[in-house]
Structures are given as structure tokens and as C-alpha cells.
Design a protein around this motif. Structure first.
Motif, PDB file in Angstrom:
ATOM      1  N   GLU A 169      31.136  28.230 -85.274  1.00 32.26           N
ATOM      2  CA  GLU A 169      31.423  26.809 -85.109  1.00 32.26           C
ATOM      3  C   GLU A 169      32.628  26.382 -85.931  1.00 32.26           C
ATOM      4  O   GLU A 169      33.426  25.538 -85.501  1.00 32.26           O
ATOM      5  CB  GLU A 169      30.204  25.962 -85.468  1.00 32.26           C
ATOM      6  CG  GLU A 169      30.363  24.514 -85.097  1.00 32.26           C
ATOM      7  CD  GLU A 169      29.059  23.817 -84.761  1.00 32.26           C
ATOM      8  OE1 GLU A 169      29.110  22.608 -84.491  1.00 32.26           O
ATOM      9  OE2 GLU A 169      28.009  24.475 -84.760  1.00 32.26           O
ATOM     10  N   ASN A 170      32.791  26.964 -87.104  1.00 30.43           N
ATOM     11  CA  ASN A 170      33.957  26.623 -87.917  1.00 30.43           C
ATOM     12  C   ASN A 170      35.257  27.040 -87.251  1.00 30.43           C
ATOM     13  O   ASN A 170      36.234  26.290 -87.244  1.00 30.43           O
ATOM     14  CB  ASN A 170      33.863  27.281 -89.301  1.00 30.43           C
ATOM     15  CG  ASN A 170      33.022  26.486 -90.265  1.00 30.43           C
ATOM     16  OD1 ASN A 170      32.860  25.276 -90.119  1.00 30.43           O
ATOM     17  ND2 ASN A 170      32.461  27.155 -91.262  1.00 30.43           N
ATOM     18  N   THR A 171      35.310  28.251 -86.704  1.00 36.37           N
ATOM     19  CA  THR A 171      36.567  28.707 -86.090  1.00 36.37           C
ATOM     20  C   THR A 171      36.904  27.864 -84.865  1.00 36.37           C
ATOM     21  O   THR A 171      38.077  27.596 -84.600  1.00 36.37           O
ATOM     22  CB  THR A 171      36.508  30.201 -85.714  1.00 36.37           C
ATOM     23  OG1 THR A 171      35.524  30.417 -84.696  1.00 36.37           O
ATOM     24  CG2 THR A 171      36.173  31.060 -86.921  1.00 36.37           C
ATOM     25  N   LEU A 172      35.890  27.446 -84.115  1.00 28.72           N
ATOM     26  CA  LEU A 172      36.122  26.557 -82.983  1.00 28.72           C
ATOM     27  C   LEU A 172      36.656  25.206 -83.469  1.00 28.72           C
ATOM     28  O   LEU A 172      37.617  24.667 -82.911  1.00 28.72           O
ATOM     29  CB  LEU A 172      34.836  26.354 -82.187  1.00 28.72           C
ATOM     30  CG  LEU A 172      34.283  27.572 -81.444  1.00 28.72           C
ATOM     31  CD1 LEU A 172      32.905  27.253 -80.875  1.00 28.72           C
ATOM     32  CD2 LEU A 172      35.214  28.008 -80.321  1.00 28.72           C
ATOM     33  N   LYS A 173      36.038  24.693 -84.503  1.00 33.05           N
ATOM     34  CA  LYS A 173      36.422  23.391 -85.051  1.00 33.05           C
ATOM     35  C   LYS A 173      37.827  23.430 -85.644  1.00 33.05           C
ATOM     36  O   LYS A 173      38.671  22.583 -85.342  1.00 33.05           O
ATOM     37  CB  LYS A 173      35.414  22.970 -86.124  1.00 33.05           C
ATOM     38  CG  LYS A 173      35.741  21.676 -86.869  1.00 33.05           C
ATOM     39  CD  LYS A 173      34.612  21.340 -87.839  1.00 33.05           C
ATOM     40  CE  LYS A 173      34.900  20.054 -88.605  1.00 33.05           C
ATOM     41  NZ  LYS A 173      35.964  20.242 -89.607  1.00 33.05           N
ATOM     42  N   TRP A 174      38.094  24.433 -86.468  1.00 37.89           N
ATOM     43  CA  TRP A 174      39.401  24.528 -87.125  1.00 37.89           C
ATOM     44  C   TRP A 174      40.522  24.741 -86.111  1.00 37.89           C
ATOM     45  O   TRP A 174      41.593  24.139 -86.225  1.00 37.89           O
ATOM     46  CB  TRP A 174      39.386  25.662 -88.141  1.00 37.89           C
ATOM     47  CG  TRP A 174      38.483  25.428 -89.307  1.00 37.89           C
ATOM     48  CD1 TRP A 174      38.045  24.229 -89.792  1.00 37.89           C
ATOM     49  CD2 TRP A 174      37.891  26.430 -90.135  1.00 37.89           C
ATOM     50  NE1 TRP A 174      37.217  24.414 -90.871  1.00 37.89           N
ATOM     51  CE2 TRP A 174      37.106  25.759 -91.102  1.00 37.89           C
ATOM     52  CE3 TRP A 174      37.941  27.824 -90.159  1.00 37.89           C
ATOM     53  CZ2 TRP A 174      36.397  26.444 -92.086  1.00 37.89           C
ATOM     54  CZ3 TRP A 174      37.229  28.514 -91.128  1.00 37.89           C
ATOM     55  CH2 TRP A 174      36.471  27.825 -92.089  1.00 37.89           C
ATOM     56  N   SER A 175      40.277  25.593 -85.139  1.00 40.81           N
ATOM     57  CA  SER A 175      41.309  25.854 -84.136  1.00 40.81           C
ATOM     58  C   SER A 175      41.634  24.597 -83.350  1.00 40.81           C
ATOM     59  O   SER A 175      42.808  24.309 -83.063  1.00 40.81           O
ATOM     60  CB  SER A 175      40.857  26.965 -83.189  1.00 40.81           C
ATOM     61  OG  SER A 175      40.651  28.166 -83.884  1.00 40.81           O
ATOM     62  N   LYS A 176      40.618  23.831 -83.009  1.00 39.84           N
ATOM     63  CA  LYS A 176      40.866  22.571 -82.309  1.00 39.84           C
ATOM     64  C   LYS A 176      41.682  21.625 -83.183  1.00 39.84           C
ATOM     65  O   LYS A 176      42.613  20.969 -82.706  1.00 39.84           O
ATOM     66  CB  LYS A 176      39.545  21.921 -81.903  1.00 39.84           C
ATOM     67  CG  LYS A 176      39.731  20.637 -81.115  1.00 39.84           C
ATOM     68  CD  LYS A 176      38.409  19.980 -80.770  1.00 39.84           C
ATOM     69  CE  LYS A 176      38.648  18.666 -80.025  1.00 39.84           C
ATOM     70  NZ  LYS A 176      37.384  17.955 -79.742  1.00 39.84           N
ATOM     71  N   GLU A 177      41.348  21.556 -84.472  1.00 42.03           N
ATOM     72  CA  GLU A 177      42.096  20.702 -85.395  1.00 42.03           C
ATOM     73  C   GLU A 177      43.557  21.142 -85.505  1.00 42.03           C
ATOM     74  O   GLU A 177      44.444  20.317 -85.742  1.00 42.03           O
ATOM     75  CB  GLU A 177      41.431  20.717 -86.769  1.00 42.03           C
ATOM     76  CG  GLU A 177      40.089  20.000 -86.803  1.00 42.03           C
ATOM     77  CD  GLU A 177      39.338  20.186 -88.119  1.00 42.03           C
ATOM     78  OE1 GLU A 177      38.302  19.525 -88.306  1.00 42.03           O
ATOM     79  OE2 GLU A 177      39.784  21.007 -88.950  1.00 42.03           O
ATOM     80  N   LEU A 178      43.802  22.438 -85.329  1.00 39.91           N
ATOM     81  CA  LEU A 178      45.158  22.971 -85.396  1.00 39.91           C
ATOM     82  C   LEU A 178      45.898  22.847 -84.059  1.00 39.91           C
ATOM     83  O   LEU A 178      47.059  23.249 -83.960  1.00 39.91           O
ATOM     84  CB  LEU A 178      45.118  24.439 -85.828  1.00 39.91           C
ATOM     85  CG  LEU A 178      44.644  24.689 -87.268  1.00 39.91           C
ATOM     86  CD1 LEU A 178      44.382  26.186 -87.496  1.00 39.91           C
ATOM     87  CD2 LEU A 178      45.656  24.164 -88.280  1.00 39.91           C
ATOM     88  N   GLY A 179      45.226  22.290 -83.062  1.00 42.47           N
ATOM     89  CA  GLY A 179      45.882  22.042 -81.780  1.00 42.47           C
ATOM     90  C   GLY A 179      45.706  23.117 -80.741  1.00 42.47           C
ATOM     91  O   GLY A 179      46.429  23.128 -79.729  1.00 42.47           O
ATOM     92  N   TYR A 180      44.743  24.025 -80.924  1.00 36.74           N
ATOM     93  CA  TYR A 180      44.539  25.126 -79.989  1.00 36.74           C
ATOM     94  C   TYR A 180      43.282  24.929 -79.153  1.00 36.74           C
ATOM     95  O   TYR A 180      42.303  24.313 -79.596  1.00 36.74           O
ATOM     96  CB  TYR A 180      44.437  26.454 -80.738  1.00 36.74           C
ATOM     97  CG  TYR A 180      45.736  26.901 -81.356  1.00 36.74           C
ATOM     98  CD1 TYR A 180      46.650  27.675 -80.641  1.00 36.74           C
ATOM     99  CD2 TYR A 180      46.072  26.534 -82.658  1.00 36.74           C
ATOM    100  CE1 TYR A 180      47.840  28.075 -81.204  1.00 36.74           C
ATOM    101  CE2 TYR A 180      47.275  26.933 -83.226  1.00 36.74           C
ATOM    102  CZ  TYR A 180      48.148  27.701 -82.494  1.00 36.74           C
ATOM    103  OH  TYR A 180      49.341  28.095 -83.048  1.00 36.74           O
TER     104      TYR A 180
END
Length: 263
Positions: A169-180
């Protein structure tokens, strides 16, 4: 070996086991319930996570669309052939590349972009994101994006395929925050073992057995089977009424009201 030394080794082994268990418990390996009834495969608990962070594994609209994606970690000599087939049929694809691939084959990355395909981010060093923090993931993604921008006219990357299919869930969340936007897949088979290729008909049969409307298909360009089967696959699926779309089409479809999409 004395008792103290033996006890020390046992303690270290116990600590190592605990650490390995913790690491493996940090992430999930992408997977789904494979079927041959030409329906969208079930992904269980992953569906809620993907929906929450606007990630994709398929087009669930029911339309007979296919999204071709290729993972490129290194070159085996078949990508030119694959690009030739895509050009022949005017079919778009997304190529998820690593840093090694960009550094070793900049001409192919440039050709992908020049011929209208999308280059996606497969990270620079292909690490397991689920055991990394946000800053480390950011560096992996931005370094790869910069490398692609240096050798092609594509200056930004918005689609991400996590290395090794590992996520949480963190990698999904962080990647979205980074624009991916995370792109998983709903159709794949073991095609990357270069010393165990079984002929183009094997790849063809594997794909046709699993095909379903809305499939995001994962293929590896190191496979000679895939390179030889691709022309047959595209011909057959077009005859069955399938259309080949790009990931941009998929994302745009979800962003626009149904009444406006396609206008």
C-alpha cells in the motif's frame, strides 16, 4: 566449536530468519486467478488497493480492447522485430524499461518513442520497492525518467510497472504522490526464460487461451517465441473483433464522462 560460538551462530541465524521474514512480509507479489474462460481474472484483495490508488491491471469496461505491454530489462535481439510487427499492424504498445536497457540500447528506446509507443518506468536498477522508503523509490524513478529523456523525445513518464511485480500500500501511495500510475497485468505466462523457449505456437496458445476483453498483456521482449508469435496473435485477435489501444486510451476513458469518451 565451543558452546558460546555455537550459541552465537544460532542467535545470528535466528535474527537473519526474522529479518528475512519481515522483509518478505512487507510486500505482495502481483498475481491473479488465472482462467481460460475468456473473462477478467479475479485479483481478490488487490482490487480494493488498486482502486484506492488509481492503479490498473485491466480495462473492466467489457469492451474488446487489448493493451500490449512489454518489459525490457535487457536486449536479446528481438525488439527490432517486435517493433516491425507493431508498425506493420499500426498497433500501439508500452515498453517498460530499466536503466540498463536505456544505457545499453538508447537507439531502441528512441525508436519506440519515434514510432508512437509509450516508454514506461520499470525503475533504474530493478529493486524490490516494497523494502524501500519513498525517497529511494523517488530516486529510482526519476533517474530512469531522466535517462529516457536524454535519448528520446519523451521527456516525462507517467506509467510505472513495479520491478519484480512487488508492491504494497505504501508503494502504491507514494508512487501516486510522485505522479505515477501503476500498471499491472491480467494476462501473462512464463516467457522470459531464454533457454527454455518452446516455439511461437506455444506463446500463441498461451495468449489465446487466456485472452479476455480489457486485457493488459505482459510480454517480455527477450522471448524469441513472442517475437515470432506476435504477428499471428495480432491477426487473430483483430479477426475476433479486438482493438489494440494504448494505456493513454485506458486512462483517458476513466477520466472522461462516458458520454464524452470517444468524441
Amino acid at each position: 566449536m565451543n558452546k558460546i560460538t555455537a550459541l552465537t551462530i544460532l542467535v545470528l541465524l535466528a535474527i537473519s530468519f526474522i529479518c528475512m521474514s519481515t522483509v518478505s512480509a512487507n510486500g505482495y507479489g502481483w498475481g491473479y486467478s488465472k482462467n481460460s474462460n475468456h473473462e477478467l481474472p479475479d485479483i481478490g484483495k488487490y482490487k480494493g488497493m488498486l482502486d484506492k490508488y488509481n492503479a490498473y491491471y485491466a480495462d473492466d469496461s467489457g469492451a474488446k480492447n487489448i493493451y500490449l505491454t512489454f518489459d525490457n530489462g535487457y536486449e536479446q535481439g528481438y525488439t527490432d522485430n517486435i517493433l516491425n510487427v507493431l508498425k506493420k499492424h499500426d498497433v500501439p504498445a508500452t515498453f517498460f524499461v530499466t536503466g540498463h536497457y536505456v544505457d545499453s540500447k538508447p537507439d531502441l528506446v528512441k525508436r519506440m518513442v519515434d514510432e508512437g509507443h509509450i516508454v514506461g518506468n520499470h525503475s533504474y536498477h530493478h529493486p524490490d520497492f516494497s523494502i524501500m522508503d519513498k525517497d529511494a523509490i523517488k530516486e529510482e524513478l526519476e533517474t530512469l525518467e531522466d535517462a529516457v529523456a536524454e535519448v528520446s523525445d519523451q521527456k516525462e513518464i507517467k506509467y510505472l510497472r513495479p520491478p519484480r511485480g512487488m508492491f504494497n500500500e505504501n508503494t502504491l501511495k507514494w508512487s501516486k504522490e510522485l505522479g505515477y500510475i501503476h500498471i499491472f497485468w491480467s494476462l501473462a505466462f512464463i516467457d522470459w526464460e531464454t533457454n527454455k523457449q518452446k516455439g511461437w505456437k506455444y506463446a500463441y496458445d498461451q495468449i489465446m487461451d487466456q485472452i479476455h476483453p480489457g486485457a493488459i498483456m505482459l510480454l517480455h521482449t527477450v522471448s524469441s517465441d513472442n517475437a515470432e508469435a506476435l504477428d499471428h496473435i495480432i491477426n487473430k485477435l483483430k479477426k475476433q473483433g479486438y482493438s489494440f489501444k494504448s494505456l493513454d486510451d485506458l486512462v483517458l476513458k476513466d477520466q472522461l464522462p462516458p458520454a464524452l469518451y470517444g468524441l
